[in-house]
Design a protein around this motif. Sequence first.
Motif, PDB file in Angstrom:
ATOM      1  N   PHE A 210      32.348  43.082  68.324  1.00  0.00           N
ATOM      2  CA  PHE A 210      30.934  42.790  68.490  1.00  0.00           C
ATOM      3  C   PHE A 210      30.713  41.296  68.267  1.00  0.00           C
ATOM      4  O   PHE A 210      31.448  40.662  67.520  1.00  0.00           O
ATOM      5  CB  PHE A 210      30.101  43.588  67.480  1.00  0.00           C
ATOM      6  CG  PHE A 210      30.305  45.073  67.558  1.00  0.00           C
ATOM      7  CD1 PHE A 210      29.393  45.869  68.219  1.00  0.00           C
ATOM      8  CD2 PHE A 210      31.430  45.677  66.977  1.00  0.00           C
ATOM      9  CE1 PHE A 210      29.578  47.249  68.301  1.00  0.00           C
ATOM     10  CE2 PHE A 210      31.632  47.044  67.063  1.00  0.00           C
ATOM     11  CZ  PHE A 210      30.707  47.834  67.728  1.00  0.00           C
ATOM     12  N   GLU A 267      29.971  51.892  67.436  1.00  0.00           N
ATOM     13  CA  GLU A 267      28.826  51.087  67.875  1.00  0.00           C
ATOM     14  C   GLU A 267      27.541  51.561  67.207  1.00  0.00           C
ATOM     15  O   GLU A 267      26.699  50.742  66.801  1.00  0.00           O
ATOM     16  CB  GLU A 267      28.695  51.167  69.396  1.00  0.00           C
ATOM     17  CG  GLU A 267      27.569  50.307  69.946  1.00  0.00           C
ATOM     18  CD  GLU A 267      27.528  50.297  71.457  1.00  0.00           C
ATOM     19  OE1 GLU A 267      26.427  50.053  72.010  1.00  0.00           O
ATOM     20  OE2 GLU A 267      28.577  50.520  72.088  1.00  0.00           O
ATOM     21  N   GLY A 271      25.409  49.161  64.767  1.00  0.00           N
ATOM     22  CA  GLY A 271      24.011  48.900  65.077  1.00  0.00           C
ATOM     23  C   GLY A 271      23.077  49.286  63.957  1.00  0.00           C
ATOM     24  O   GLY A 271      22.041  48.638  63.743  1.00  0.00           O
ATOM     25  N   ARG A 272      23.441  50.334  63.201  1.00  0.00           N
ATOM     26  CA  ARG A 272      22.609  50.774  62.077  1.00  0.00           C
ATOM     27  C   ARG A 272      22.761  49.855  60.873  1.00  0.00           C
ATOM     28  O   ARG A 272      21.780  49.577  60.176  1.00  0.00           O
ATOM     29  CB  ARG A 272      22.997  52.208  61.694  1.00  0.00           C
ATOM     30  CG  ARG A 272      22.300  52.729  60.436  1.00  0.00           C
ATOM     31  CD  ARG A 272      22.638  54.184  60.186  1.00  0.00           C
ATOM     32  NE  ARG A 272      24.046  54.416  59.860  1.00  0.00           N
ATOM     33  CZ  ARG A 272      24.547  54.325  58.631  1.00  0.00           C
ATOM     34  NH1 ARG A 272      23.766  53.974  57.608  1.00  0.00           N
ATOM     35  NH2 ARG A 272      25.826  54.576  58.416  1.00  0.00           N
ATOM     36  N   ARG A 275      22.618  43.474  61.135  1.00  0.00           N
ATOM     37  CA  ARG A 275      21.586  42.815  61.926  1.00  0.00           C
ATOM     38  C   ARG A 275      22.222  41.803  62.879  1.00  0.00           C
ATOM     39  O   ARG A 275      23.195  41.126  62.529  1.00  0.00           O
ATOM     40  CB  ARG A 275      20.591  42.074  61.029  1.00  0.00           C
ATOM     41  CG  ARG A 275      19.879  42.965  60.013  1.00  0.00           C
ATOM     42  CD  ARG A 275      18.723  42.216  59.345  1.00  0.00           C
ATOM     43  NE  ARG A 275      19.152  40.978  58.704  1.00  0.00           N
ATOM     44  CZ  ARG A 275      19.586  40.889  57.455  1.00  0.00           C
ATOM     45  NH1 ARG A 275      19.682  41.990  56.712  1.00  0.00           N
ATOM     46  NH2 ARG A 275      19.928  39.727  56.933  1.00  0.00           N
ATOM     47  N   THR A 277      23.861  42.081  65.747  1.00  0.00           N
ATOM     48  CA  THR A 277      25.122  42.334  66.432  1.00  0.00           C
ATOM     49  C   THR A 277      24.884  42.657  67.900  1.00  0.00           C
ATOM     50  O   THR A 277      23.830  43.164  68.282  1.00  0.00           O
ATOM     51  CB  THR A 277      25.880  43.510  65.798  1.00  0.00           C
ATOM     52  OG1 THR A 277      25.061  44.682  65.843  1.00  0.00           O
ATOM     53  CG2 THR A 277      26.253  43.195  64.362  1.00  0.00           C
ATOM     54  N   GLU A 278      25.901  42.388  68.702  1.00  0.00           N
ATOM     55  CA  GLU A 278      25.841  42.689  70.132  1.00  0.00           C
ATOM     56  C   GLU A 278      27.200  43.226  70.561  1.00  0.00           C
ATOM     57  O   GLU A 278      28.216  42.563  70.373  1.00  0.00           O
ATOM     58  CB  GLU A 278      25.505  41.422  70.927  1.00  0.00           C
ATOM     59  CG  GLU A 278      25.437  41.645  72.423  1.00  0.00           C
ATOM     60  CD  GLU A 278      25.166  40.350  73.169  1.00  0.00           C
ATOM     61  OE1 GLU A 278      25.325  40.360  74.409  1.00  0.00           O
ATOM     62  OE2 GLU A 278      24.819  39.342  72.525  1.00  0.00           O
ATOM     63  N   PRO A 279      27.246  44.428  71.134  1.00  0.00           N
ATOM     64  CA  PRO A 279      28.537  44.990  71.539  1.00  0.00           C
ATOM     65  C   PRO A 279      29.208  44.153  72.628  1.00  0.00           C
ATOM     66  O   PRO A 279      28.546  43.480  73.420  1.00  0.00           O
ATOM     67  CB  PRO A 279      28.174  46.378  72.080  1.00  0.00           C
ATOM     68  CG  PRO A 279      26.817  46.671  71.540  1.00  0.00           C
ATOM     69  CD  PRO A 279      26.125  45.353  71.401  1.00  0.00           C
TER      70      PRO A 279
END
Length: 333
Positions: A210, A267, A271-272, A275, A277-279
């Motif tokens: 990520f 993922e 995401g949970r 803060r 993050t981008e896959p």
Amino acid sequence: MDAEVVIVGAGVMGLAAARALARAGRDVVVCEQFALEHDRGSSHGESRIVRLSYPEERWVRLAQQSYPLWRELEAESGRALLELHGTLDLGDWEPNRDALAACGIEHEVLDAAELERRFPVRAEPGERALFQADGGIVRADEALAALAGSAAAAGAVLREGVRVEAVEERADGVAAGGVAARVAVVTAGAWAPALAGVDATPTAETVSYFRLEGPLPSVIDTTTGPSSGYALASPGGLLKAGLHQSGAPVDPDEPRPPDPELAARTEAWVGRRFRGTEPTELRQTCLYTRRAGDEFLLERRGSVVLGSACSGHGFKFAPVVGRRLAELAAEAL
């Protein structure tokens, strides 16, 4: 005899053992079925977690022994190997705190507000976390190169593309990969169960990457269920993450692609929890060789020393494990 010691497998443990033996003046040949730094086993990639934080004192103390040996290898090779941004334990961290305290290691307990202020992590209401400043990552690819270079400089012979089908004990020693030696050290990872009767299960684990701005401690999160989430920095501004010991059993001779279902679960967790993050599309498969209780197997059986398996958490201990394997081999010389 072609050598005093033949080592089967040039992953991190095999190279660490080769270095320790060669630096002790032993005549060593290493047989690797693929090329050095291949991506078919357990040692490839750019980073692995290093940490002092463990739920048992014995692992904490073993980690303490490994750090100065990593620094020694850094100084010898001129390569930066350790990047220490700390470790962060989320979920069931109380045993880790107690083990750290018993070993006299400084640590902090952070409340939810402090956790979110200091790191790009989302905390649950009322959650607390354990931070230890001396953890982070080891540059795995750089570590392999440093170990191989040091072993070769000390006289070890590294043979690539040599597959060992059997380790045969003879009256005067062993034979493996066309090498006659007095003792064999088997550090074959996922191939060790078939090659040497090691009681362990190879599994194919999925790792996802990520984008994440800024440094982040290496994270272990037990709130994800039986498969703890882990995340660590990877060079190039990436976050490397996965679910520990979630992969299916595998034949190491039949490579598997990353598991889409495990990647999706990873993922969702990232995401949970984090803060910003981008896959990415980057995913990898890494082999674990798991034993009951996540134990290592480091023992000598006659003229054969077994240095597998490490249950998915061995890389950080490689320098001290390499020394131990060298000591076991020396017993048979």
